[in-house]
Design a protein around this motif. Structure first.
Motif, mmCIF file in Angstrom:
data_model
loop_
_atom_site.group_PDB
_atom_site.id
_atom_site.type_symbol
_atom_site.label_atom_id
_atom_site.label_comp_id
_atom_site.label_asym_id
_atom_site.label_seq_id
_atom_site.Cartn_x
_atom_site.Cartn_y
_atom_site.Cartn_z
ATOM 1 N N ALA A 53 0.827 -1.211 0.000
ATOM 2 C CA ALA A 53 0.000 0.000 0.000
ATOM 3 C C ALA A 53 0.858 1.257 0.000
ATOM 4 C CB ALA A 53 -0.933 0.004 1.213
ATOM 5 N N THR A 54 1.988 1.237 0.711
ATOM 6 C CA THR A 54 2.859 2.417 0.717
ATOM 7 C C THR A 54 3.455 2.646 -0.670
ATOM 8 O OG1 THR A 54 4.827 1.159 1.421
ATOM 9 C CG2 THR A 54 3.439 2.082 3.145
ATOM 10 N N VAL A 55 3.823 1.559 -1.355
ATOM 11 C CA VAL A 55 4.320 1.685 -2.725
ATOM 12 C C VAL A 55 3.212 2.227 -3.624
ATOM 13 C CG1 VAL A 55 5.242 0.419 -4.719
ATOM 14 C CG2 VAL A 55 5.980 -0.178 -2.403
ATOM 15 N N PHE A 56 2.018 1.717 -3.443
ATOM 16 C CA PHE A 56 0.862 2.168 -4.218
ATOM 17 C C PHE A 56 0.624 3.656 -4.015
ATOM 18 C CE2 PHE A 56 -3.826 2.737 -4.446
ATOM 19 C CZ PHE A 56 -4.031 2.380 -5.771
ATOM 20 N N VAL A 57 0.773 4.135 -2.788
ATOM 21 C CA VAL A 57 0.577 5.554 -2.479
ATOM 22 C C VAL A 57 1.566 6.423 -3.255
ATOM 23 C CG1 VAL A 57 0.916 7.282 -0.661
ATOM 24 C CG2 VAL A 57 -0.508 5.283 -0.229
ATOM 25 N N VAL A 58 2.830 6.040 -3.259
ATOM 26 C CA VAL A 58 3.845 6.818 -3.981
ATOM 27 C C VAL A 58 3.550 6.827 -5.477
ATOM 28 C CG1 VAL A 58 6.304 7.021 -4.518
ATOM 29 C CG2 VAL A 58 5.594 6.338 -2.220
ATOM 30 N N VAL A 59 3.234 5.660 -6.028
ATOM 31 C CA VAL A 59 2.957 5.549 -7.465
ATOM 32 C C VAL A 59 1.742 6.392 -7.846
ATOM 33 C CG1 VAL A 59 2.175 3.954 -9.271
ATOM 34 C CG2 VAL A 59 4.042 3.294 -7.752
ATOM 35 N N VAL A 60 0.673 6.307 -7.054
ATOM 36 C CA VAL A 60 -0.541 7.063 -7.374
ATOM 37 C C VAL A 60 -0.290 8.565 -7.294
ATOM 38 C CG1 VAL A 60 -2.865 7.634 -6.549
ATOM 39 C CG2 VAL A 60 -2.157 5.254 -6.723
ATOM 40 N N THR A 61 0.446 9.010 -6.277
ATOM 41 C CA THR A 61 0.708 10.441 -6.129
ATOM 42 C C THR A 61 1.472 10.990 -7.319
ATOM 43 O OG1 THR A 61 0.809 10.132 -3.725
ATOM 44 C CG2 THR A 61 1.657 12.207 -4.591
ATOM 45 N N MET A 62 2.509 10.273 -7.761
ATOM 46 C CA MET A 62 3.284 10.718 -8.918
ATOM 47 C C MET A 62 2.445 10.650 -10.196
ATOM 48 S SD MET A 62 6.986 8.975 -8.057
ATOM 49 C CE MET A 62 7.813 9.727 -9.475
ATOM 50 N N ALA A 63 1.619 9.597 -10.316
ATOM 51 C CA ALA A 63 0.787 9.457 -11.509
ATOM 52 C C ALA A 63 -0.242 10.578 -11.584
ATOM 53 C CB ALA A 63 0.100 8.095 -11.507
ATOM 54 N N VAL A 64 -0.852 10.911 -10.454
ATOM 55 C CA VAL A 64 -1.827 11.999 -10.433
ATOM 56 C C VAL A 64 -1.163 13.315 -10.828
ATOM 57 C CG1 VAL A 64 -3.265 13.423 -8.902
ATOM 58 C CG2 VAL A 64 -3.407 10.933 -8.799
ATOM 59 N N ALA A 65 0.075 13.516 -10.386
ATOM 60 C CA ALA A 65 0.803 14.729 -10.780
ATOM 61 C C ALA A 65 0.983 14.790 -12.289
ATOM 62 C CB ALA A 65 2.164 14.768 -10.080
ATOM 63 N N GLY A 66 1.270 13.633 -12.903
ATOM 64 C CA GLY A 66 1.403 13.604 -14.356
ATOM 65 C C GLY A 66 0.101 13.906 -15.060
#
Length: 410
Positions: A118-131
């Motif tokens: 879930a922590t990995v998912f959080v980082v990935v989602v945050t960066m993806a949303v920024a894109g």
């Protein structure tokens, strides 16, 4: 290993704390709306909706996400409500929503994931949303005449801030999961992981022809690297020599680890590397479509890696189980996140060159170029997510156990 579903339970005192935090957030939504900050009102309302979804789905007002988790996620909202850190707090809230969404999906769908994943998912989602946000505001400025962006530098600093926010949030959540007494009790009773797997489909085609094509493309990259070395062009040498080295990785894996990658997949890697190496030879500047093609092909490989990692984690742990839709979504989010990271590397390369002098090893060509790269990264990801994930099952089987630590809390 512990599933996030284990975090949700019916506890009267904990539920009281969660509902108090939710009520505070509802009040903050009204504060934002009254002040004309409708974007923040919507973002906070989304956070409230995800939090409320748990007791509604369980049909029990005492079944909520842990009050301390919801309180932690609410902190950046409250900071922004009082005017603090306007650039950082939106992405911290996005990270919080991603965490709560992971908990809800784990509890009320067929998906299961561990706290560490879930922590990995959080980082990935945050960066993806920024894109996605970068593409959206650029499109609005271009098509609707808005003025959200002041230029390339502002956009890149926003992406850097989003990445930092995602990493910080991931670290904080990981510390919570590691030190929480609740998690410790759950880990004590969790079952041990198991490894399983099967080889996936390989790319179609004749192995002999694949190998001939690979050698030919390696010769092209070698010639470009030699030309760059003779001309003393450091940037061209790095952008051709690096991809050339990547094309030899499959042979290294075969020799060192006994893993024979499918020849079609090796050719795929080599084509992507050659497109980038040749692009550095002025093709990016000469043909506008070439950069889009190179990014789409390269992103397809990144998507394959993201899929292989997710499948390896899933196979490693009984506490992790994804359905096809989530795997496809994760692939696209993973590519968007890596794309944001790549743009940051290019931005940093340009900044370093301006400080020490010389030509940037990795170049950017304006805001339009950044957005175009993110869009065609997504195109490559969608192709793999929709039709080609089976080609990476062999790599996923090989990675099982090696990346299992991403899934577990140990």
């Amino acid at each position: 290993m512990v599933s996030l579903q284990s975090l949700i339970g019916s506890h009267r005192l904990d539920a009281l704390g969660a509902w108090v935090v939710t009520a505070i957030l509802v009040g903050v939504v009204g504060r934002f709306a009254a002040g004309g900050a409708f974007d923040w009102a919507v973002l906070t309302a989304t956070l409230v909706a995800v939090a409320v979804a748990v007791p509604l789905a369980a049909r029990d007002l005492e079944t909520t996400v842990p009050a301390e988790v919801l309180g932690l996620v609410a902190v950046p909202v409250l900071v922004r409500a009082f005017g603090g850190f306007p650039q950082l707090t939106p992405f911290l809230v996005v990270a919080g929503v991603a965490l709560l969404l992971a908990v809800v999906l784990d509890a009320f769908t067929s998906l299961t994931m561990t706290p560490r994943f879930a922590t990995v998912f959080v980082v990935v989602v945050t960066m993806a949303v920024a894109g996605v946000w970068a593409v959206g505001i650029y499109a609005a400025d271009t098509l609707l005449g808005t003025a959200f962006l002041d230029g390339q530098t502002e956009l890149m600093w926003d992406l850097v801030t989003a990445t930092a926010a995602g990493i910080v949030a991931g670290v904080v959540f990981e510390l919570y999961f590691d030190r929480s007494a609740r998690i410790a009790r759950l880990r004590a009773s969790a079952s041990a992981p198991s490894a399983a797997g099967r080889s996936g489909a390989s790319l179609p085609g004749d192995g002999r022809h694949h190998r001939i094509a690979v050698r030919g493309l390696q010769a092209v990259l070698g010639a470009i690297a030699a030309f760059a070395l003779v001309r003393g062009n450091v940037s061209l040498f790095v952008n051709s020599g690096g991809p050339l080295a990547i094309t030899f990785l499959p042979a290294l894996f075969r020799r060192e680890y006994g893993y024979a990658m499918d020849t079609g997949l090796v050719l795929w890697v080599t084509v992507a590397s050659t497109l980038h190496g040749a692009g550095a030879l002025e093709l990016y500047q000469a043909f506008g479509w070439y950069d889009s093609l190179a990014h789409a092909v390269s992103a397809s490989l990144v998507a394959g890696v993201g899929y292989a990692v997710a499948r390896a984690v899933e196979r490693h742990s009984r506490a992790v189980d994804f359905n096809r839709g989530f795997r496809a979504t994760f692939v696209v989010l993973f590519v968007l996140a890596v794309g944001v990271g790549w743009e940051i590397l290019e931005f940093a390369s340009g900044g370093l060159a301006s400080v020490v002098g010389g030509e940037a090893v990795l170049a950017q060509y304006g805001t339009g170029d950044i957005v175009n790269d993110l869009v065609f990264n997504t195109v490559g990801a969608l192709v793999v997510a929709g039709w080609s994930t089976a080609h990476f099952e062999g790599i996923a089987a090989r990675l099982t156990g090696r990346v299992g630590r991403l899934a577990g809390g140990d």
